[in-house]
Design a protein around this motif. Structure first.
Motif, PDB file in Angstrom:
ATOM      1  N   ARG A  39      36.241  18.006-121.217  1.00 30.11           N
ATOM      2  CA  ARG A  39      35.967  19.129-120.300  1.00 30.11           C
ATOM      3  C   ARG A  39      35.948  18.662-118.847  1.00 30.11           C
ATOM      4  N   TRP A  40      35.738  17.371-118.658  1.00 33.87           N
ATOM      5  CA  TRP A  40      35.722  16.805-117.313  1.00 33.87           C
ATOM      6  C   TRP A  40      37.106  16.291-116.956  1.00 33.87           C
ATOM      7  N   ALA A  41      37.450  16.415-115.686  1.00 35.71           N
ATOM      8  CA  ALA A  41      38.747  15.900-115.236  1.00 35.71           C
ATOM      9  C   ALA A  41      38.533  15.057-113.987  1.00 35.71           C
ATOM     10  N   GLN A  42      39.529  14.281-113.669  1.00 35.94           N
ATOM     11  CA  GLN A  42      39.399  13.372-112.538  1.00 35.94           C
ATOM     12  C   GLN A  42      40.760  13.243-111.846  1.00 35.94           C
ATOM     13  N   TRP A  43      40.741  13.285-110.520  1.00 37.01           N
ATOM     14  CA  TRP A  43      41.973  13.061-109.760  1.00 37.01           C
ATOM     15  C   TRP A  43      42.295  11.577-109.786  1.00 37.01           C
ATOM     16  N   GLN A  44      43.532  11.248-110.111  1.00 41.21           N
ATOM     17  CA  GLN A  44      43.933   9.845-110.266  1.00 41.21           C
ATOM     18  C   GLN A  44      44.358   9.259-108.920  1.00 41.21           C
ATOM     19  N   VAL A  45      43.385   9.040-108.058  1.00 41.90           N
ATOM     20  CA  VAL A  45      43.726   8.554-106.713  1.00 41.90           C
ATOM     21  C   VAL A  45      43.754   7.029-106.615  1.00 41.90           C
ATOM     22  N   GLY A  46      43.188   6.355-107.598  1.00 46.44           N
ATOM     23  CA  GLY A  46      43.130   4.894-107.526  1.00 46.44           C
ATOM     24  C   GLY A  46      44.067   4.237-108.509  1.00 46.44           C
ATOM     25  N   GLY A  47      44.099   2.926-108.462  1.00 45.40           N
ATOM     26  CA  GLY A  47      44.884   2.164-109.419  1.00 45.40           C
ATOM     27  C   GLY A  47      46.373   2.391-109.274  1.00 45.40           C
ATOM     28  N   ASN A  48      47.058   2.234-110.390  1.00 45.55           N
ATOM     29  CA  ASN A  48      48.517   2.360-110.353  1.00 45.55           C
ATOM     30  C   ASN A  48      48.988   3.516-111.210  1.00 45.55           C
ATOM     31  N   ASP A  49      48.225   4.572-111.232  1.00 50.04           N
ATOM     32  CA  ASP A  49      48.609   5.718-112.043  1.00 50.04           C
ATOM     33  C   ASP A  49      49.943   6.282-111.535  1.00 50.04           C
ATOM     34  N   THR A  50      50.778   6.666-112.486  1.00 48.92           N
ATOM     35  CA  THR A  50      52.101   7.202-112.146  1.00 48.92           C
ATOM     36  C   THR A  50      51.994   8.419-111.245  1.00 48.92           C
ATOM     37  N   PHE A  51      50.958   9.201-111.459  1.00 50.24           N
ATOM     38  CA  PHE A  51      50.831  10.451-110.726  1.00 50.24           C
ATOM     39  C   PHE A  51      49.910  10.342-109.506  1.00 50.24           C
ATOM     40  N   GLN A  52      49.623   9.105-109.105  1.00 49.59           N
ATOM     41  CA  GLN A  52      48.733   8.900-107.967  1.00 49.59           C
ATOM     42  C   GLN A  52      49.252   9.599-106.707  1.00 49.59           C
ATOM     43  N   ILE A  53      50.548   9.573-106.524  1.00 49.07           N
ATOM     44  CA  ILE A  53      51.125  10.159-105.312  1.00 49.07           C
ATOM     45  C   ILE A  53      50.845  11.671-105.247  1.00 49.07           C
ATOM     46  N   TYR A  54      50.806  12.301-106.421  1.00 49.34           N
ATOM     47  CA  TYR A  54      50.494  13.739-106.454  1.00 49.34           C
ATOM     48  C   TYR A  54      49.017  13.968-106.147  1.00 49.34           C
ATOM     49  N   ALA A  55      48.164  13.076-106.680  1.00 49.92           N
ATOM     50  CA  ALA A  55      46.727  13.223-106.431  1.00 49.92           C
ATOM     51  C   ALA A  55      46.424  13.027-104.947  1.00 49.92           C
ATOM     52  N   LEU A  56      47.022  11.998-104.344  1.00 51.63           N
ATOM     53  CA  LEU A  56      46.810  11.773-102.910  1.00 51.63           C
ATOM     54  C   LEU A  56      47.339  12.963-102.109  1.00 51.63           C
ATOM     55  N   GLY A  57      48.525  13.403-102.492  1.00 47.18           N
ATOM     56  CA  GLY A  57      49.132  14.547-101.806  1.00 47.18           C
ATOM     57  C   GLY A  57      48.293  15.799-101.926  1.00 47.18           C
ATOM     58  N   HIS A  58      47.640  15.966-103.064  1.00 48.43           N
ATOM     59  CA  HIS A  58      46.776  17.126-103.269  1.00 48.43           C
ATOM     60  C   HIS A  58      45.678  17.167-102.204  1.00 48.43           C
ATOM     61  N   PHE A  59      45.005  16.026-102.032  1.00 48.25           N
ATOM     62  CA  PHE A  59      43.912  15.993-101.056  1.00 48.25           C
ATOM     63  C   PHE A  59      44.444  16.156 -99.631  1.00 48.25           C
ATOM     64  N   LEU A  60      45.504  15.426 -99.313  1.00 48.74           N
ATOM     65  CA  LEU A  60      46.024  15.475 -97.940  1.00 48.74           C
ATOM     66  C   LEU A  60      46.504  16.876 -97.579  1.00 48.74           C
ATOM     67  N   SER A  61      47.164  17.539 -98.518  1.00 48.97           N
ATOM     68  CA  SER A  61      47.670  18.873 -98.202  1.00 48.97           C
ATOM     69  C   SER A  61      46.540  19.880 -98.024  1.00 48.97           C
ATOM     70  N   GLU A  62      45.349  19.543 -98.540  1.00 46.83           N
ATOM     71  CA  GLU A  62      44.175  20.401 -98.330  1.00 46.83           C
ATOM     72  C   GLU A  62      43.429  19.987 -97.061  1.00 46.83           C
ATOM     73  N   GLY A  63      43.953  18.984 -96.345  1.00 47.54           N
ATOM     74  CA  GLY A  63      43.285  18.498 -95.139  1.00 47.54           C
ATOM     75  C   GLY A  63      42.070  17.639 -95.450  1.00 47.54           C
ATOM     76  N   GLN A  64      42.086  16.991 -96.623  1.00 46.51           N
ATOM     77  CA  GLN A  64      40.932  16.195 -97.057  1.00 46.51           C
ATOM     78  C   GLN A  64      41.342  14.749 -97.304  1.00 46.51           C
ATOM     79  N   LEU A  65      40.374  13.848 -97.162  1.00 47.95           N
ATOM     80  CA  LEU A  65      40.602  12.455 -97.528  1.00 47.95           C
ATOM     81  C   LEU A  65      40.289  12.293 -99.012  1.00 47.95           C
ATOM     82  N   PRO A  66      41.070  11.514 -99.738  1.00 52.39           N
ATOM     83  CA  PRO A  66      40.763  11.298-101.158  1.00 52.39           C
ATOM     84  C   PRO A  66      39.433  10.556-101.303  1.00 52.39           C
ATOM     85  N   PRO A  67      38.774  10.693-102.434  1.00 49.63           N
ATOM     86  CA  PRO A  67      37.525   9.933-102.639  1.00 49.63           C
ATOM     87  C   PRO A  67      37.817   8.441-102.554  1.00 49.63           C
ATOM     88  N   PRO A  68      36.897   7.656-101.995  1.00 52.82           N
ATOM     89  CA  PRO A  68      37.134   6.214-101.921  1.00 52.82           C
ATOM     90  C   PRO A  68      37.149   5.586-103.310  1.00 52.82           C
TER      91      PRO A  68
END
Lengths: 179, 186
Positions: A39-68
């Motif tokens: 039921r819980w989900a997590q944005w894959q902003v760290g590591g070498n996840d294949t979809f990291q670029i989408y997670a980073l883009g998600h935050f940036l396009s909302e005008g937000q910094l990804p979680p550290p």
């Protein structure tokens, strides 16, 4: 003439498809269920996840910094039965204190916009055994209480900062008490 | 045959548009929105973020925290961030323009409540080959605490301090405001 029409159509259709899939990707591809706590989900902003670029883009396009990288940010918008979290219901969030230096819990409307309500490690009341109960309710409640914004589509975020290495974080359950 | 060719062209255009959209537009939008929310703040200067700026930029933080920011631009040379922090839990993060966290530090790792980090842009292969640009870091970082490099010329440095007691906010802000962010003297 036919060739020009075909090329224009191909360019247009291609561009539209590219934009639609990009928007869909930024909104969904970087968000993965947490193993063992679906039921819980997590944005894959760290590591070498294949979809990291989408997670980073998600935050940036909302005008937000990804979680550290030092923090783990979990979110969910349904209770344990799979129903959407609503402001007119009362929920019990039950779990144990995360082994970390700091944590926070935030309830926002589905779009994550203000206003939002929160509870942090600095103000939470816990039992001696480290158990934590938080009540999400529009009316004041004893103990740890979060008043949700008025929305029929709430999102609960649970952010754990500087988790102690080697310990698993047990994500809390969300039970609906009444509506 | 002709139809298959145009379907292939459409798919290729779609792929290119998708990649360009995902890779470049979010950074552009972020910069636009960063400019809007921090409109009165200059580049290469340290400031404590107002609560609304904090909530907008860092949704994973709560209002029970203090955030210090430095929007840096390395095109004119390195930038030095001198941090003065309270003796409590804090984190320091440097993000590049594309949202990647390129540097991280906390109170335990630092072992001190005052430190200086020099931010500079990674030399290109050509610069390294020609020996252009700045001299070696070994000579340049004299008397500096730490050094962080980013491949992008712009970014944002973030100091985050959670506060367990709201009564401590003025005191912590009083300490944090002695921090600075300015072009390096070297």
């Amino acid at each position: 003439m036919g060739r020009t029409t075909n090329s224009t159509l191909a360019l247009f259709v291609g561009a539209v498809l590219g934009i639609i899939t990009a928007l869909h990707g930024l909104g969904n591809f970087g968000l993965k269920p947490v193993p063992g706590a679906s039921r819980w989900a997590q944005w894959q902003v760290g590591g070498n996840d294949t979809f990291q670029i989408y997670a980073l883009g998600h935050f940036l396009s909302e005008g937000q910094l990804p979680p550290p990288k030092s923090s783990a940010s979990y979110l969910r918008s349904v209770d344990d039965e799979g129903n959407s979290l609503r402001a007119d219901c009362i929920y019990f969030v039950d779990g144990t204190l995360p082994p970390s230096r700091w944590w926070s819990m935030t309830v926002a409307d589905g779009r994550g916009s203000e206003p939002r309500s929160e509870l942090t490690a600095g103000e939470a009341i816990t039992s001696q055994s480290g158990e934590l109960r938080v009540t999400i309710s529009a009316r004041p409640m004893p103990g740890n209480w979060i008043m949700p914004p008025n929305s029929s589509n709430l999102t609960l975020s649970f952010v754990v900062n500087e988790a102690v290495p080697g310990y698993d974080i047990a994500l809390p359950a969300i039970k609906k008490a009444s509506c | 045959m002709g139809r298959i060719f145009w379907i292939f062209v459409a798919a290729l255009v779609g792929l290119v548009v998708h990649i360009v959209y995902v890779l470049f537009l979010p950074s552009y939008w972020f910069e636009q929105q960063l400019g809007r929310v921090t409109e009165q703040q200059t580049v290469n200067a340290f400031f404590i973020a107002k609560p609304e700026v904090q909530a907008r930029l860092l949704p994973s933080t709560t209002s029970q925290s203090i955030v210090g920011l430095c929007i840096f631009d390395l095109r004119s040379g390195p930038v030095a961030l001198q941090a003065t922090l309270p003796r409590t839990y804090w984190t320091f993060s440097v993000y590049s323009q594309s949202g990647r966290q390129v540097y991280a530090l906390n109170d335990v790792q630092a072992g001190t409540s005052e430190f200086k980090v020099e931010l500079s842009q990674t030399k290109t292969f050509l610069q390294q080959l020609l020996g252009n640009g700045r001299a070696d870091d070994v000579n340049q970082v004299e008397n500096l605490g730490w050094h962080a490099e980013t491949s992008e010329s712009r970014g944002i440095a973030v100091i985050w301090i959670p506060i367990a007691d709201e009564a401590m906010r003025p005191q912590i802000e009083g300490v944090l405001k002695h921090s600075s962010c300015k072009p390096s003297q070297s």
